[in-house]
Design a protein around this motif. Structure first.
Motif, short mmCIF file in Angstrom:
data_model
loop_
_atom_site.label_atom_id
_atom_site.label_comp_id
_atom_site.label_asym_id
_atom_site.label_seq_id
_atom_site.Cartn_x
_atom_site.Cartn_y
_atom_site.Cartn_z
N GLN A 171 -123.23 18.73 -54.44
CA GLN A 171 -124.14 17.51 -54.72
C GLN A 171 -123.44 16.85 -55.96
OE1 GLN A 171 -128.09 19.14 -55.55
NE2 GLN A 171 -128.02 20.39 -53.56
N HIS A 225 -131.52 16.92 -56.10
CA HIS A 225 -132.52 17.55 -54.83
C HIS A 225 -133.92 17.56 -55.63
CE1 HIS A 225 -130.80 21.75 -56.04
NE2 HIS A 225 -130.95 20.92 -56.99
N ARG A 269 -127.51 11.31 -55.29
CA ARG A 269 -126.29 11.60 -55.41
C ARG A 269 -125.09 10.54 -55.05
NH1 ARG A 269 -127.15 16.54 -50.81
NH2 ARG A 269 -129.05 17.38 -51.99
N HIS A 282 -126.10 8.93 -44.26
CA HIS A 282 -125.93 9.05 -46.00
C HIS A 282 -126.34 8.11 -46.88
CE1 HIS A 282 -123.53 12.30 -44.43
NE2 HIS A 282 -123.89 13.18 -45.47
N SER A 283 -126.98 8.27 -47.81
CA SER A 283 -127.42 7.15 -48.67
C SER A 283 -127.24 7.70 -50.02
CB SER A 283 -128.96 6.87 -48.53
OG SER A 283 -129.21 5.97 -49.46
N GLN A 304 -136.50 13.50 -50.36
CA GLN A 304 -136.34 15.06 -50.04
C GLN A 304 -137.97 15.33 -50.11
OE1 GLN A 304 -133.69 17.75 -52.06
NE2 GLN A 304 -132.10 17.23 -50.71
N LEU A 315 -132.71 19.87 -42.64
CA LEU A 315 -133.10 20.52 -43.91
C LEU A 315 -132.23 21.67 -43.98
CD1 LEU A 315 -134.88 23.61 -42.97
CD2 LEU A 315 -136.65 21.66 -42.59
N ARG A 355 -134.06 11.09 -42.52
CA ARG A 355 -133.30 11.91 -41.24
C ARG A 355 -134.29 12.14 -40.11
NH1 ARG A 355 -128.15 15.19 -42.97
NH2 ARG A 355 -127.24 13.44 -44.41
N ILE A 392 -129.41 4.81 -41.66
CA ILE A 392 -130.35 5.33 -42.54
C ILE A 392 -130.54 4.08 -43.70
CG2 ILE A 392 -128.37 6.07 -44.21
CD1 ILE A 392 -130.33 8.33 -44.70
C1 FA5 Z 1 -130.33 20.56 -50.55
O1 FA5 Z 1 -130.55 19.83 -51.16
C2 FA5 Z 1 -131.00 21.66 -51.00
N1 FA5 Z 1 -131.53 21.84 -52.19
C3 FA5 Z 1 -132.17 22.15 -49.75
C4 FA5 Z 1 -132.63 23.56 -50.14
C5 FA5 Z 1 -133.96 23.74 -50.81
C6 FA5 Z 1 -131.99 24.79 -49.57
C7 FA5 Z 1 -134.49 24.93 -50.76
C8 FA5 Z 1 -132.76 25.95 -49.56
C9 FA5 Z 1 -133.75 26.22 -50.18
P1 FA5 Z 1 -128.94 19.66 -48.88
O2 FA5 Z 1 -127.93 19.22 -50.02
O3 FA5 Z 1 -128.30 20.11 -47.32
O4 FA5 Z 1 -129.74 20.90 -49.53
O5 FA5 Z 1 -129.87 18.34 -48.53
C10 FA5 Z 1 -131.21 18.67 -47.85
C11 FA5 Z 1 -131.68 17.81 -46.77
O6 FA5 Z 1 -131.58 16.41 -47.50
C12 FA5 Z 1 -130.54 17.86 -45.66
O7 FA5 Z 1 -130.75 18.58 -44.57
C13 FA5 Z 1 -130.52 16.06 -45.20
O8 FA5 Z 1 -131.76 15.91 -44.36
C14 FA5 Z 1 -130.88 15.25 -46.48
N2 FA5 Z 1 -129.86 14.69 -47.18
C15 FA5 Z 1 -128.72 15.19 -47.71
N3 FA5 Z 1 -127.94 14.30 -48.40
C16 FA5 Z 1 -128.26 13.27 -47.92
C17 FA5 Z 1 -127.85 11.90 -47.82
N4 FA5 Z 1 -126.94 11.54 -48.74
N5 FA5 Z 1 -128.66 10.70 -47.32
C18 FA5 Z 1 -129.76 11.12 -46.67
N6 FA5 Z 1 -130.10 12.49 -46.55
C19 FA5 Z 1 -129.41 13.33 -47.19
#
Ligand code: FA5
Length: 345
Positions: A156, A170, A198, A206-207, A212, A285, A316, A327
């Protein structure tokens, strides 16, 4: 003199009767009854008359003045009434004309999805929690089993403000904050929607700033099957019974075991396209069982309590639900895009 007065009376009354409007009528009144008018002038000449004639002519002059005044008043009433009627007619509103609709705003598709997801989880007994977007490094990483220098921090890429504060990457820091506030006592059942940031390069999925929704359940005897059941109910309610779902083993330092959930791509029907990067699936997710270290750091006894957590990306989810192919549409404020969803407010 008598003849003069009588012909003045007749002349004045004729003019009054022909008057077209109130202004003209007033001019006639001034002309005949004013200080310099013929009736007044005639009265001035009374001094030249004999003593017998004077009262007679005086009475006649008053009679003539009275007759002209009376006619003027009657005509004035008629003209005033006509003026009011004319005004009413010119200002008439046609109530049968259809009104012009007023364009109001409508809900943004992202707001609609977030509210729909909130309603779904509130229906399952969750409450909504909030946390700051400018977050301490401690809650964003350390309290989630990601000490300084941990390689998984690279997953991240972050916007730091100072060494110890950053824009949260997040919504998981809300987990840590909520557990800390509970002082080691369960149960906890929350969801937390909010903005995250991020240093990701913007593309179709991606953005650098996105949304979230975090979920956290802590209690005695919470198992992986509870997490699977919850995610299944959520996915079926959101996308319908016919959409395919898959759970993949994954890694997050704050959950063990960890999974990621994918939904079959609606744009290409699973065949592979630009949006799903040719795989037929889109990740929506991350989730898992809360790591014992995270429970202990927040003051929970990890032998007594277990829990699950998930974090999803509503953009998403909206893309999959509505078949949106980029997006960036959510953030570029093109009203032709935004007005396609939902009802006017
Ligand atoms: C997390 O951010 C973890 N905090 C999620 C988590 C929570 C895991 C609790 C376990 C327990 P990740 O980086 O995969 O995980 O992001 C979660 C979701 O955010 C992704 O599945 C996606 O749907 C969305 N996401 C991630 N990055 C981006 C982005 N740059 N643009 C849009 N959506 C995104």
């Amino acid at each position: 003199m008598e003849d003069k007065l009588r012909s003045l009376q007749q002349e004045a009354i004729e003019k009054v009767n022909e008057a077209q409007d109130l202004k003209e009528l007033n001019n006639i009144r001034v002309a005949y009854l004013g200080k310099k008018g013929p009736v007044t002038e005639a009265l001035k000449g009374m001094g030249k008359l004999s003593a017998e004639e004077r009262p007679k002519m005086g009475a006649l002059a008053n009679e003539v003045r009275g007759a002209i005044t009376e006619t003027i008043e009657a005509k004035q009433a008629v003209l005033e009434k006509e003026a009011v009627e004319k005004k009413l007619q010119s200002e008439t509103i046609d109530v049968t004309l259809p009104g012009r609709p007023v364009k109001k705003g409508n809900h943004h598709p992202l707001t609609m999805i977030v509210e729909e997801i909130e309603d779904l989880f509130i229906g399952m007994g969750y409450t909504v929690a909030e946390g700051p977007e400018v977050e301490k490094d401690y809650y964003n990483f350390e309290a989630l089993n990601l000490p300084k220098g941990h390689p998984a921090r690279d997953m991240q890429d972050s916007f730091y403000i100072t060494e110890e504060t950053l824009l949260r990457t997040h919504t998981s820091p809300v987990q840590a904050r909520t557990m800390e506030l509970a002082k080691g006592k369960g149960p906890i059942k929350i969801i937390c929607p909010g903005k995250v940031y991020r240093r990701d390069t913007d593309d179709a999925t991606h953005s650098h700033q996105f949304t979230q929704i975090e979920g956290l359940v802590i209690d005695e005897n919470i198992r992986m099957s509870d997490l699977k059941g919850t995610l299944n109910v959520f996915a079926k309610k959101m996308f319908g019974e016919d959409r395919e779902i898959r759970l993949r083993p994954s890694f997050f330092p704050f959950t063990e075991p960890s999974v990621e959930m994918d939904i079959s791509c609606k744009i290409c029907g699973g065949k592979g396209c630009r949006v799903c990067k040719g795989t037929g699936w889109i990740e929506i997710l991350g989730a898992g069982m809360v790591h014992p270290n995270v429970l202990e750091m927040a003051g929970f006894d990890s032998k007594k309590y277990t829990g699950f957590a998930f974090g999803m990306g509503p953009e998403r989810i909206a893309m999959l639900k509505y078949g949106i192919d980029d997006i960036r549409h959510f953030y570029t404020n093109d009203t032709r895009f935004v007005t396609q969803f939902g009802t006017e407010e």
